[in-house]
Design a protein around this motif. Structure first.
Motif: not given
Length: 587
Positions: A125-126, A149-151, A157-159, A161-166
């Motif tokens: 959806d993002l 995790v991400q402000n 890309g930042a979003i 990356g935060a999801l992949n980090g989880l």
């Protein structure tokens, strides 16, 4: 997030010194304990609570073009008239208020396999959601404590990356699932053994019932502690969103949290012991032949005693219900304008196998873990997707409700600080229409609101500073004999950034400053307040509007690193700012 009492040894001791940086004509700045004659006191007390209503037709499409006459509003069951009304549609070029979207992963109650499945489905959806340039996205997770995790950002890309980090991380839910399943298995094993027998003699039945009820008590306590920890973390996180202006949505991704431990099992046990269910069977063999424990009223002695015992247990486990906590979170979320959406990932093979133990088959659910998710969502005007289907489309649907809505303004002038108010909105003249809206709120005065904004900003570390406040540290002085320091700083802002009201030839502001601090352990000080004593004679107004207001601030803090949060609230303009800054005190 924790807040300690403002003790003498560790308090945020403040003293203010005020001045005006004016080039020529002098301007008075006298500290007043009471408003001067004619100061607009009404604006401090009169507040409007906006109830945003998203109306959809039978197909789920937004309904546009309604008038105030299409709505009826009730507070605590009494009809009230809104003091203002307007419609916001997605295509409205003036609808530029930001939409803040938080993806909150409840890893305390979420299996990692289910979390990863949710990540993949929500991520679809993002890109669509980010097409609306008002949308800002935060990624947060709750393990032992909630964390960002991400402000807020629009950076895809930042979003990602935060999801992949989880992804792939073990969760607290993984660790606790075995313990929870073990306790659940102890209860259901005894239950199934009792159901599988045609008859039990009185002694064996009594032992089995005692064992079952004992395990149920233990399980209820464990689930209660777990649920309270989860809801406390969620409530604290919701409060951190108080500093944001605009539409706010939090998508709560969880396998579920029990609101009423044993709620599902208790009915089965009652039927089992008293024969109230057709498949419960008989439990106790009568001494004189036949069976006791069949349909209530057959004359058996033990079924009556068992029923009384279950009744006592029902009363006992009510203390382990967290319904009040859920209702408090709903009321606070509504007060801060946060809409909650619940998303329960569909279980997969890993989750299914985790719910089987030692070859005994799938465990009976003894508590409804979806009830709280629905109550959180529906109470705040959101929705719950908890039926086991795909979560794809949840974010787009949630943001869609933020883009098109009707705002009904209700006066809270007759409410006292902390008062709870229930809301009901009825839509008339639209066949088959349904309405999502926040169903309650708690009255918060100006002082409470600006305090919470400052504390939340300190916790999140974000600034929202339309008043262009600036802060400068002047000196840090150790307090003799204590590990404390007096920090001298100056706050200033352009006088033109606040609204001045002329009364009897003097322009006055209704402005308040607040200061708070947070250390590395997330300990927050109590917020401290200052009424800004700004008065400008009419003949000095032109010069004043080219100048700055300056306030000296002295904060007493323990040594270490801190985040300082400063808040400003302009009551006349009904606008505010928050400014955060890092500060290291001592060695």
């Amino acid at each position: 997030m924790k807040c300690r009492t403002c003790l003498a040894s560790l308090s945020l001791a403040l003293s203010f010194m005020v001045s005006l940086l004016v080039a020529a004509t002098p301007v008075t700045a006298q500290l007043q304990t009471e408003p001067g004659a004619g100061v607009i006191q009404e604006t401090v007390d009169v507040e409007v609570v906006n109830i945003d209503v998203h109306v959809t037709d039978r197909r789920g499409a937004p309904v546009a073009g309604l008038e105030l006459s299409n709505f009826q509003v009730f507070e605590n069951g009494e009809r009230v008239e809104p003091v203002n009304f307007y419609e916001v549609v997605r295509e409205d070029p003036d609808a530029n208020a930001p939409i803040w979207l938080v993806l909150y992963f409840d890893q305390h109650n979420l299996l990692s396999a289910n979390r990863d499945r949710a990540l993949a489905e929500l991520e679809v959806d993002l890109p669509t959601v980010l097409e609306d340039r008002r949308v800002r996205i935060m990624v947060a997770a709750h393990d032992q404590e909630p964390r960002v995790v991400q402000n807020f950002t629009r950076d895809w890309g930042a979003i990602r990356g935060a999801l992949n980090g989880l992804r792939g991380q073990q969760t607290v839910g993984d660790q606790r699932d075995g313990l929870r399943q073990s306790a659940q298995l102890s209860v259901t094993d005894i239950f199934h053994r009792m159901r599988s027998r045609d008859r039990l003699d009185r002694q064996n039945a009594g032992l089995a019932i005692d064992a079952l009820l004992g395990e149920m008590r233990t399980y209820a306590r464990e689930v209660y502690n777990d649920s309270e920890a989860s809801f406390e973390a969620l409530g604290n996180f919701v409060r951190t969103l108080a500093w944001l202006e605009g539409r706010k949505a939090l998508v709560f991704v969880s396998d579920g949290v029990a609101e009423r431990p044993l709620g599902t099992l208790m009915e089965h046990v009652q039927d089992l012991l008293t024969g109230g269910a057709s498949d419960a069977g008989a439990l106790v063999e009568r001494a004189g032949g036949g069976q006791a424990g069949g349909t209530p009223g057959t004359g058996g002695v033990f079924d009556r005693d068992a029923s009384m015992e279950v009744g006592r247990l029902q009363q006992e486990v009510e203390q382990f219900h967290v319904t009040g906590t859920v209702q408090a979170i709903v009321a606070e979320a509504n007060t801060y304008g946060v809409t909650l959406f619940a998303a329960k990932p569909p279980p997969g093979d890993a989750a299914t196998s985790a719910r089987r133990s030692r070859g005994r088959g799938a465990l009976m659910e003894v508590s409804d873990r979806r009830e709280a998710l629905h109550n959180l969502a529906e109470g705040t005007g959101g929705f719950g997707r908890t039926g086991g289907g795909s979560l794809t489309g949840v974010l787009a649907q949630a943001v869609g409700g933020m883009q098109s809505y009707y705002s009904l303004g209700l006066s809270s002038a007759n409410k006292v600080e902390g008062e709870f108010t229930s809301i009901e909105v009825r839509v008339r003249g639209v066949r088959g229409a349904s309405a999502d809206y926040r169903r309650s709120y708690v009255k918060k005065g100006v002082r409470s609101r600006i305090s919470e904004r400052a504390l939340a900003a300190a916790y999140v570390g974000e600034s929202d500073n339309p008043h262009r406040m600036e802060v400068n540290v002047d000196a840090i002085m150790p307090v003799e004999g204590e590990d404390l320091y007096d920090v001298q700083m100056w706050i200033e802002f352009p006088i033109s950034s606040v609204e001045l009201v002329e009364i009897e030839g003097v322009h006055r502001s209704a402005t308040r400053l607040v200061a708070a601090a947070m250390d590395d352990d997330d300990e927050l000080t109590a917020a401290q307040h200052l009424e800004v004593p700004l008065e400008v004679p009419v003949e000095a107004l032109a010069d004043a509007l080219e100048s700055h207001y300056r306030a000296g601030l002295r904060i007493r803090l323990p040594g270490g690193r801190h985040r300082i949060a400063l808040g400003l609230w302009d009551q006349a303009a009904r606008s505010g700012s928050v400014l955060t800054d890092a500060l290291t005190v001592g060695g």
